[in-house]
Scaffold this motif. Structure first.
Motif, PDB file in Angstrom:
ATOM      1  N   SER A   1     -10.803  12.710  11.049  1.00 31.97           N
ATOM      2  CA  SER A   1     -10.012  11.557  11.491  1.00 31.97           C
ATOM      3  C   SER A   1     -10.868  10.352  11.831  1.00 31.97           C
TER       4      SER A   1
ATOM      5  N   ALA B   1     -11.182  13.983   4.086  1.00 35.66           N
ATOM      6  CA  ALA B   1      -9.923  13.375   4.511  1.00 35.66           C
ATOM      7  C   ALA B   1      -9.424  13.977   5.821  1.00 35.66           C
TER       8      ALA B   1
ATOM      9  N   TYR C   1       0.404  12.111  -6.943  1.00 37.32           N
ATOM     10  CA  TYR C   1      -0.965  12.606  -6.850  1.00 37.32           C
ATOM     11  C   TYR C   1      -1.165  13.813  -7.762  1.00 37.32           C
TER      12      TYR C   1
ATOM     13  N   THR D   1     -12.613   5.933   8.464  1.00 36.27           N
ATOM     14  CA  THR D   1     -11.620   4.929   8.109  1.00 36.27           C
ATOM     15  C   THR D   1     -11.422   4.926   6.590  1.00 36.27           C
ATOM     16  N   LEU D   2     -10.394   4.215   6.123  1.00 40.67           N
ATOM     17  CA  LEU D   2     -10.168   4.112   4.685  1.00 40.67           C
ATOM     18  C   LEU D   2     -11.334   3.427   3.978  1.00 40.67           C
ATOM     19  N   ILE D   3     -11.953   2.459   4.668  1.00 35.64           N
ATOM     20  CA  ILE D   3     -13.112   1.785   4.068  1.00 35.64           C
ATOM     21  C   ILE D   3     -14.264   2.763   3.901  1.00 35.64           C
TER      22      ILE D   3
ATOM     23  N   LEU E   1     -14.026   6.079   3.598  1.00 35.01           N
ATOM     24  CA  LEU E   1     -13.685   7.015   2.524  1.00 35.01           C
ATOM     25  C   LEU E   1     -13.814   6.354   1.153  1.00 35.01           C
ATOM     26  N   GLY E   2     -13.404   5.098   1.068  1.00 35.10           N
ATOM     27  CA  GLY E   2     -13.554   4.384  -0.194  1.00 35.10           C
ATOM     28  C   GLY E   2     -15.013   4.197  -0.585  1.00 35.10           C
TER      29      GLY E   2
ATOM     30  N   GLY F   1       0.814  -1.213   0.000  1.00 30.91           N
ATOM     31  CA  GLY F   1       0.000   0.000   0.000  1.00 30.91           C
ATOM     32  C   GLY F   1       0.845   1.260   0.000  1.00 30.91           C
ATOM     33  N   SER F   2       1.925   1.245   0.757  1.00 31.99           N
ATOM     34  CA  SER F   2       2.806   2.416   0.809  1.00 31.99           C
ATOM     35  C   SER F   2       3.499   2.637  -0.533  1.00 31.99           C
TER      36      SER F   2
ATOM     37  N   MET G   1       1.201   4.088  -3.285  1.00 36.86           N
ATOM     38  CA  MET G   1       1.048   5.541  -3.241  1.00 36.86           C
ATOM     39  C   MET G   1       2.217   6.236  -3.932  1.00 36.86           C
TER      40      MET G   1
END
Length: 268
Positions: free
Chosen positions: A220, A217, A194, A223-225, A227-228, A52-53, A56
């Motif tokens: 806080s 974003a 980006y 979660t990523l889920i 936001l997805g 994942g890192s 990006m």
């Protein structure tokens, strides 16, 4: 690392090399390559985090004209192997990321070498095409694809035969200023990636979604889920409105339905 795990890692690396050209199953993407290597070596969590890192960082890498982007496949495979052999687990992700970018740049040499060989193969295929020898054309096409797989599989195999103690000693000998500097540099590459993606897809229709995502974003609690899910919902809403012309039942263009807000949105 067991012999079976080593064989599976080489297979993953081979497919990652081929997918760097095919782009069908995306095995060359860091998220998939690192996850698969983590899975076959019993380091799934560390592989997912590393992938994942790196994803990006590689988000904006693309071949533009004659400019060849850094080799994301080699960076993903090699850094995942180094992470596994280093034995640091999740704690070694930052160090593996710091090593990944130089590996990606070094991988350009192998990319240019294989592509140079592929030029000669193309000329051979042209001669076979003049003879209508389709079997030979297919054979040389498979050979060229096989070379792309070896481009990643051979470095991966060499890394696997390096003793783990040597890899661990190398990682521990890296000074803090080097690893920290390369990590910061990797973060800057993420921002550039980006920016390149936004520059390619930026239109007046999608800028509002960018603004909404920028605001969300900062929350806080999401979660990523979450936001997805929001991103997917916005995409479906946009596609639905675009398909219906923006007013729910008519084709594209303003309709003057008596709804001022709707008319403004249609004109926009």
């Amino acid at each position: 690392m067991s012999a079976i795990s080593m064989i599976l890692v080489v297979i993953v690396a081979f497919f990652a090399g081929m997918e760097g050209i095919l782009d069908q199953f995306q095995f060359h993407q860091p998220l998939i390559a690192c996850t698969l290597i983590g899975l076959v070596t019993g380091n799934l969590e560390a592989g997912i985090i590393l992938g994942g890192s790196l994803q990006m960082i590689a988000l904006g890498w693309a071949n533009i004209g004659a400019a060849v982007a850094p080799d994301a496949a080699l960076a993903a495979v090699a850094s995942a192997i180094i992470l596994v052999k280093g034995g640091q687990g999740v704690h070694g992700v930052n160090t593996a990321i710091a090593v990944a970018i130089p590996l990606a740049v070094a991988g350009l040499f192998l990319t240019m070498l294989v592509r140079t060989i592929s030029v000669a193969i193309v000329h051979i295929m042209d001669r076979e095409a003049e003879k209508a020898n389709f079997k030979a054309i297919e054979m040389w096409q498979l050979i060229a694809l096989f070379l792309q797989g070896l481009r990643i599989a051979l470095p991966a195999a060499l890394l696997l035969f390096i003793p783990s103690s040597v890899v661990q000693g190398f990682l521990e000998s890296m000074p803090a200023w080097l690893t920290d500097g390369m990590t910061i540099g990797g973060g800057m590459v993420v921002a550039v990636g980006y920016a390149m993606v936004i520059n390619m897809m930026a239109t007046r229709e999608v800028w509002p979604f960018f603004a909404i995502g920028f605001v969300l974003a900062a929350v806080s609690e999401f979660t990523l889920i979450a936001l997805g899910t929001l991103g997917l919902a916005f995409a479906l809403i946009y596609l639905n409105l675009e398909g219906n012309g923006g007013n729910g039942n008519n084709s594209k263009g303003g309709s003057n339905t008596g709804d001022p807000l709707g008319d403004i949105l249609d004109d926009y």
